[in-house]
Scaffold this motif. Structure first.
Motif, short mmCIF file in Angstrom:
data_model
loop_
_atom_site.label_atom_id
_atom_site.label_comp_id
_atom_site.label_asym_id
_atom_site.label_seq_id
_atom_site.Cartn_x
_atom_site.Cartn_y
_atom_site.Cartn_z
N GLY A 256 -31.20 -7.40 22.69
CA GLY A 256 -30.91 -5.97 22.45
C GLY A 256 -31.58 -5.71 21.07
O GLY A 256 -32.14 -4.50 21.16
N PHE A 257 -31.77 -6.53 20.28
CA PHE A 257 -32.87 -6.42 19.09
C PHE A 257 -34.22 -6.18 19.65
O PHE A 257 -34.79 -4.79 19.10
N LEU A 258 -34.77 -6.89 20.59
CA LEU A 258 -36.17 -6.40 20.99
C LEU A 258 -36.04 -5.04 21.57
O LEU A 258 -37.00 -4.47 21.52
N LEU A 259 -35.20 -4.74 22.41
CA LEU A 259 -35.05 -3.71 23.25
C LEU A 259 -35.21 -2.43 22.33
O LEU A 259 -35.73 -1.27 22.22
N GLY A 260 -34.04 -2.67 21.27
CA GLY A 260 -34.14 -1.59 20.18
C GLY A 260 -35.42 -1.42 19.37
O GLY A 260 -35.88 -0.39 19.32
N PHE A 261 -36.13 -2.38 19.33
CA PHE A 261 -37.35 -2.23 18.29
C PHE A 261 -38.38 -1.33 19.41
O PHE A 261 -39.12 -0.35 18.77
N LEU A 262 -38.75 -1.79 20.72
CA LEU A 262 -39.34 -1.04 21.55
C LEU A 262 -39.10 0.59 21.63
O LEU A 262 -39.97 1.37 21.66
N GLN A 263 -37.71 0.83 21.74
CA GLN A 263 -37.21 2.13 21.88
C GLN A 263 -37.55 3.08 20.62
O GLN A 263 -38.05 3.88 20.73
N ALA B 114 -25.33 -3.01 19.85
CA ALA B 114 -24.89 -4.06 20.70
C ALA B 114 -25.28 -5.31 20.42
O ALA B 114 -24.48 -6.38 20.35
N ALA B 115 -26.55 -5.49 20.08
CA ALA B 115 -27.00 -7.02 19.49
C ALA B 115 -26.27 -7.24 18.33
O ALA B 115 -25.83 -8.65 18.22
N ALA B 116 -25.91 -6.47 17.31
CA ALA B 116 -25.11 -6.82 16.19
C ALA B 116 -23.63 -7.31 16.30
O ALA B 116 -23.19 -8.10 15.81
N ASP B 117 -23.15 -7.13 17.64
CA ASP B 117 -21.73 -7.45 17.77
C ASP B 117 -21.68 -8.55 18.39
O ASP B 117 -20.52 -9.20 18.69
N LEU B 118 -22.93 -9.27 18.88
CA LEU B 118 -22.83 -10.81 19.33
C LEU B 118 -22.50 -11.82 18.38
O LEU B 118 -22.92 -11.59 17.01
N PRO B 119 -21.95 -12.99 18.72
CA PRO B 119 -21.28 -13.94 17.64
C PRO B 119 -22.69 -14.43 16.80
O PRO B 119 -22.29 -14.54 15.70
N ALA C 97 -25.35 -13.06 15.75
CA ALA C 97 -26.39 -12.28 15.16
C ALA C 97 -26.44 -12.08 13.88
O ALA C 97 -25.49 -11.97 13.21
N PRO C 98 -27.79 -11.90 13.11
CA PRO C 98 -27.73 -12.10 11.89
C PRO C 98 -27.18 -10.69 11.04
O PRO C 98 -27.05 -9.63 11.99
N ALA C 99 -26.49 -10.68 10.00
CA ALA C 99 -26.05 -9.54 9.36
C ALA C 99 -26.97 -8.17 9.28
O ALA C 99 -26.55 -7.31 9.36
N PHE C 100 -28.32 -8.55 9.28
CA PHE C 100 -29.28 -7.53 8.95
C PHE C 100 -29.34 -6.72 10.07
O PHE C 100 -29.77 -5.40 10.13
N VAL C 101 -28.89 -7.11 11.52
CA VAL C 101 -29.13 -6.47 12.64
C VAL C 101 -28.08 -4.87 12.56
O VAL C 101 -28.65 -3.94 12.89
N GLY C 102 -26.94 -5.31 12.28
CA GLY C 102 -25.93 -4.23 12.01
C GLY C 102 -26.42 -3.43 11.01
O GLY C 102 -26.19 -1.99 11.10
N LEU C 103 -26.98 -3.63 9.91
CA LEU C 103 -27.45 -2.81 8.67
C LEU C 103 -28.69 -2.14 9.37
O LEU C 103 -28.73 -0.63 9.21
N LEU C 104 -29.46 -2.69 10.01
CA LEU C 104 -30.62 -1.69 10.72
C LEU C 104 -30.19 -0.78 11.70
O LEU C 104 -30.69 0.46 11.62
N ALA C 105 -29.13 -1.17 12.51
CA ALA C 105 -28.53 -0.24 13.44
C ALA C 105 -28.03 1.16 12.75
O ALA C 105 -28.47 2.21 12.90
N THR C 106 -27.28 0.90 11.52
CA THR C 106 -27.09 2.01 10.93
C THR C 106 -27.86 2.65 10.31
O THR C 106 -27.99 4.08 10.12
N ARG C 107 -28.94 1.90 9.54
CA ARG C 107 -29.97 2.69 8.75
C ARG C 107 -30.66 3.72 9.92
O ARG C 107 -31.23 4.53 9.50
N LEU C 108 -31.10 2.79 11.25
CA LEU C 108 -31.81 3.45 11.85
C LEU C 108 -31.08 4.84 12.44
O LEU C 108 -31.83 5.93 12.68
N ALA C 109 -29.97 4.87 12.81
CA ALA C 109 -29.11 6.08 13.27
C ALA C 109 -29.16 7.05 12.15
O ALA C 109 -29.35 8.31 12.35
#
Lengths: 304, 255
Positions: A150-157, A173-178, A180-192
Motif C-alpha cells: 500500500g505504501f508503494l502504491l501510495g507513493f506512485l499515486q 490502509a498500509a498504516a492500519d497493518l500490524p 507498519a511503522p508509525a510514520f506511514v500514518g503520519l504521512l497519510a495525514t500530511r499527504l491528505a
C-alpha cells in the motif's frame, strides 16, 4: 618395448595433447562465427500454466525470472531515448509480471517492480507507472499482510499521478497493518492535508530508501531522493535570489553571492557531484543533471 | 518385529557403504552452498534465494534416492537373485518388504537432516536463521519422500527396475499436477468426466499438499493443524501403498 621408453612415449603424448588443446582452442576462438546474443524470452505460455509445470519448484522459477529482470534493468540508461528504452521496459514488465504470476506471494518482485518500472525523462514525461501500479494492485490482493504494498502504491499515486486522495487512502490502509511503522500514518495525514508538497514527496522517497533491502531497488530510490533533494535546493536558491532582488534591486551574480549576502546559510551540496549555477534570469540549475520539472501542484508528469 | 528392525538396519548399512548416497549428498551440499554465491550476485534479500535453492536441492536429492533405492531394494534384489538367501531363512516376505522400506525411509530422513544442517549453516553465514515454516516444509518433504519410496516399492513388487523407476518418476510429476486435476473435476461440464477426474484425484498422491517450499521462501506462516493433517494424509497414503506392495510381493513367484 622397455618400460622407460613406454613411459616417455605416454608422457610425450600427454604433453602433445595438452599443447594441441590449448593451441586449437585459441585458434577456434579466433575463427569462430559471430556470437549470437541470447536473451531470455518469456515462454509463450501463461504464467498460471507454467506454475503447474514447475512441479513444485515454482518459487525457484519466480526467483529466476526476477533475477533476469534485475540483469535487464542496467541496460536502461537515464538519458536513453524513449524509443530505445521501450523494448527494455516491455521486457522488464513481462519478466516481473511472469515472476508474480508464477509465485503470487513473491513480495520482493512487487517491491522491485514499484522501484524499477517507473522512470522519468528530463522533459517531464514518465514511463512504466501504470505497469507498476498494475503489478502492485495484484500485490495488494496477494500480500495484504505487507504494509509496503500500500505504501508503494501510495507513493506512485502521489508522486507520478498526483492523485493525492487515492494516495492518502493507500497510505492509510498500509498504516492500519500490524507491522507498519508509525510514520506511514503520519504521512497519510500530511499527504491528505498538504497535497503536492515537495517535502512530502521527499519524506516518502527517503522512507522507501530506508526500507528497501534489495541493492537494485535501493539504487532506484536513491536516484529519486537525489532528484528531490536537488529540486529542494534549486527552489531554495531561486527563492533566495528573489528576496535578494527585492532588497537590492538586482539579481545576484552567483550562489556564492547569495551566501555572502546572508540570503543562504551555506552553498548547498549538489547530490550528483556537480554544482549549482544561478542563471541571469534568476533561475537555478545543476551542472550535473536535468532538473525535475514536474513536481508540484502546477506542473504534472506526462504519463506514458 | 526384530526381523524388520534387523533388515532395516542392514538396508541403512548397505547404502551407507554405497556411493550413491554420498554423491547425492555432495551435490545437494554444493548446491546449497552455491546459493550463497548466487544470492550475492543478485538481490540483497538473500534468504529467499538460499531457501529456494536449498529446499529445491533437498527435494531433488530425496526424490532421486527414494525412487532409485526404493526400486533397487526390491526389484533389484529379485533381478540379481540376492533376495533368495534372505527368504530361505524363516523371514516372511512382508517383514522383508517392511524392513527394507523402513531402512530406506530412515536413510531419507538422515539425508534430509544433513542437507538441512548445511542449509542452516549457509543461512547463518548470510545472517539469517531457519524459520518455523522452513522446518515444517522439511518435515513435509520427508513425508513426500516416504510416499515416493512406497510407490517405488509398489511398482518394483511386480515390475522390472527400469519400468518401476519410470512409473515412480511419472507419479512424482503427476502428483504435483493434481490440484489442477481437482480444479478440472470441479469445473467439468460433463458428469462422467468430472467423476473420472475426481476418482483419479483420490487414487493418486496429492504431492502439492506436502509442498510448503514457496511458503517457506516467502516466510509465510502455516498453521500447525495443516502440517499435522497433511503429514497424516501422506503417512496413511504411504502405508496403504506399502500394504498393497506387500500383498503383491507376497504372492509373486520369484523363481
Amino acid at each position: 618395448m622397455p618400460l622407460a621408453v613406454r613411459g616417455s612415449a605416454i608422457a610425450l603424448a600427454f604433453a602433445v595433447a595438452v599443447f594441441a588443446a590449448a593451441v586449437l582452442r585459441t585458434s577456434a576462438q579466433s575463427r569462430g562465427p559471430v556470437a549470437i546474443e541470447t536473451v531470455l524470452d518469456i515462454p509463450p505460455i501463461p504464467g498460471d500454466v507454467a506454475r503447474a509445470l514447475t512441479f513444485g519448484f515454482r518459487s525457484l522459477l519466480a526467483d529466476f525470472t526476477l533475477l533476469q529482470a534485475i540483469q535487464v534493468l542496467p541496460a536502461r540508461h537515464g538519458d536513453m531515448p524513449p524509443e530505445l528504452a521501450a523494448p527494455i521496459d516491455r521486457r522488464l514488465f513481462r519478466l516481473l509480471e511472469y515472476s508474480v504470476e508464477i509465485d503470487p506471494k513473491f513480495s520482493g518482485a512487487y517491491r522491485f517492480a514499484a522501484a524499477a518500472l517507473p522512470h522519468e525523462t528530463g522533459d517531464g514525461k514518465v514511463y512504466g507507472v501504470l505497469d507498476a501500479i498494475q503489478i502492485l494492485e495484484k500485490g495488494l490482493r496477494e500480500r495484504p499482510d505487507e504494509w509496503q504494498m500500500g505504501f508503494l502504491l501510495g507513493f506512485l499515486q502521489s508522486y507520478y499521478l498526483h492523485d493525492f486522495p487515492a494516495a492518502a487512502r493507500s497510505f492509510g490502509a498500509a498504516a492500519d497493518l500490524p507491522h507498519a511503522p508509525a510514520f506511514v500514518g503520519l504521512l497519510a495525514t500530511r499527504l491528505a492535508a498538504q497535497a503536492g508538497d515537495l517535502q512530502i514527496a521527499t519524506s516518502l522517497a527517503e522512507a522507501m530508501l530506508a526500507h528497501a533491502n534489495e541493492e537494485a531497488t535501493r539504487k532506484e530510490w536513491q536516484d529519486r531522493v537525489d532528484a528531490l533533494h536537488m529540486e529542494r535546493d534549486l527552489r531554495g536558491i531561486e527563492e533566495a535570489a528573489q528576496r535578494y532582488r527585492e532588497e537590492k534591486g538586482v539579481l545576484p551574480r552567483s550562489v556564492h553571492a547569495l551566501v555572502a549576502a546572508g540570503f543562504l546559510p551555506a552553498a548547498p551540496r549538489e547530490p550528483h557531484g556537480g554544482r549549482y549555477v544561478l542563471e541571469g534570469d534568476g533561475s537555478a540549475r545543476s551542472t550535473a543533471t536535468e532538473r525535475l520539472r514536474a513536481y508540484g501542484l502546477e506542473t504534472r508528469f506526462e504519463i506514458h | 518385529m526384530s526381523a524388520v528392525v534387523a533388515i532395516a538396519g542392514n538396508t541403512v548399512r548397505e547404502f551407507v557403504r554405497g556411493k550413491l548416497l554420498y554423491n547425492l549428498l555432495l551435490f545437494a551440499a554444493l548446491f546449497v552452498a552455491g546459493s550463497l554465491l548466487v544470492a550475492q550476485l543478485t538481490i540483497g534479500n538473500w534468504v529467499r534465494i538460499i531457501l529456494d535453492m536449498g529446499l529445491g536441492a533437498m527435494e531433488v536429492a530425496g526424490v532421486l534416492l527414494a525412487i532409485v533405492i526404493g526400486v533397487g531394494i526390491v526389484a533389484g534384489e529379485v533381478q540379481r537373485k540376492t533376495i533368495l538367501p534372505t527368504l530361505a531363512k524363516p523371514v516372511p516376505r512382508w517383514k522383508f518388504c517392511a524392513g527394507r522400506y523402513a531402512g530406506l525411509v530412515l536413510l531419507l530422513v538422515v539425508n534430509a537432516a544433513v542437507i538441512l544442517a548445511v542449509l542452516g549453516l549457509v543461512l547463518r553465514l548470510a545472517g539469517y536463521s531457519l524459520g518455523r515454516t522452513t522446518l515444517q516444509a522439511v518435515a513435509l518433504l520427508c513425508v513426500e519422500f516416504a510416499v515416493l519410496a512406497s510407490v517405488a516399492v509398489l511398482f518394483a513388487s511386480f515390475s522390472t527396475p527400469i519400468l518401476a523407476g519410470s512409473y515412480a518418476f511419472a507419479l512424482f510429476f503427476i502428483g504435483h499436477l493434481l490440484p489442477d486435476l481437482r480444479a478440472f473435476a470441479e469445473k467439468s461440464q460433463s458428469a462422467l468426466g468430472g467423476n473420472v477426474a475426481r476418482g483419479f484425484y483420490l487414487l493418486l498422491p496429492d504431492l502439492e499438499l506436502l509442498n510448503l517450499k514457496a511458503h517457506a521462501s516467502n516466510e509465510l506462516p502455516v498453521a500447525a493443524a495443516y502440517v499435522w493433517r497433511a503429514a497424516g494424509y501422506g503417512t496413511a497414503y504411504a502405508a496403504v501403498v506399502l500394504a498393497v506392495a506387500i500383498l503383491i510381493f507376497s504372492r509373486r513367484d520369484l523363481n
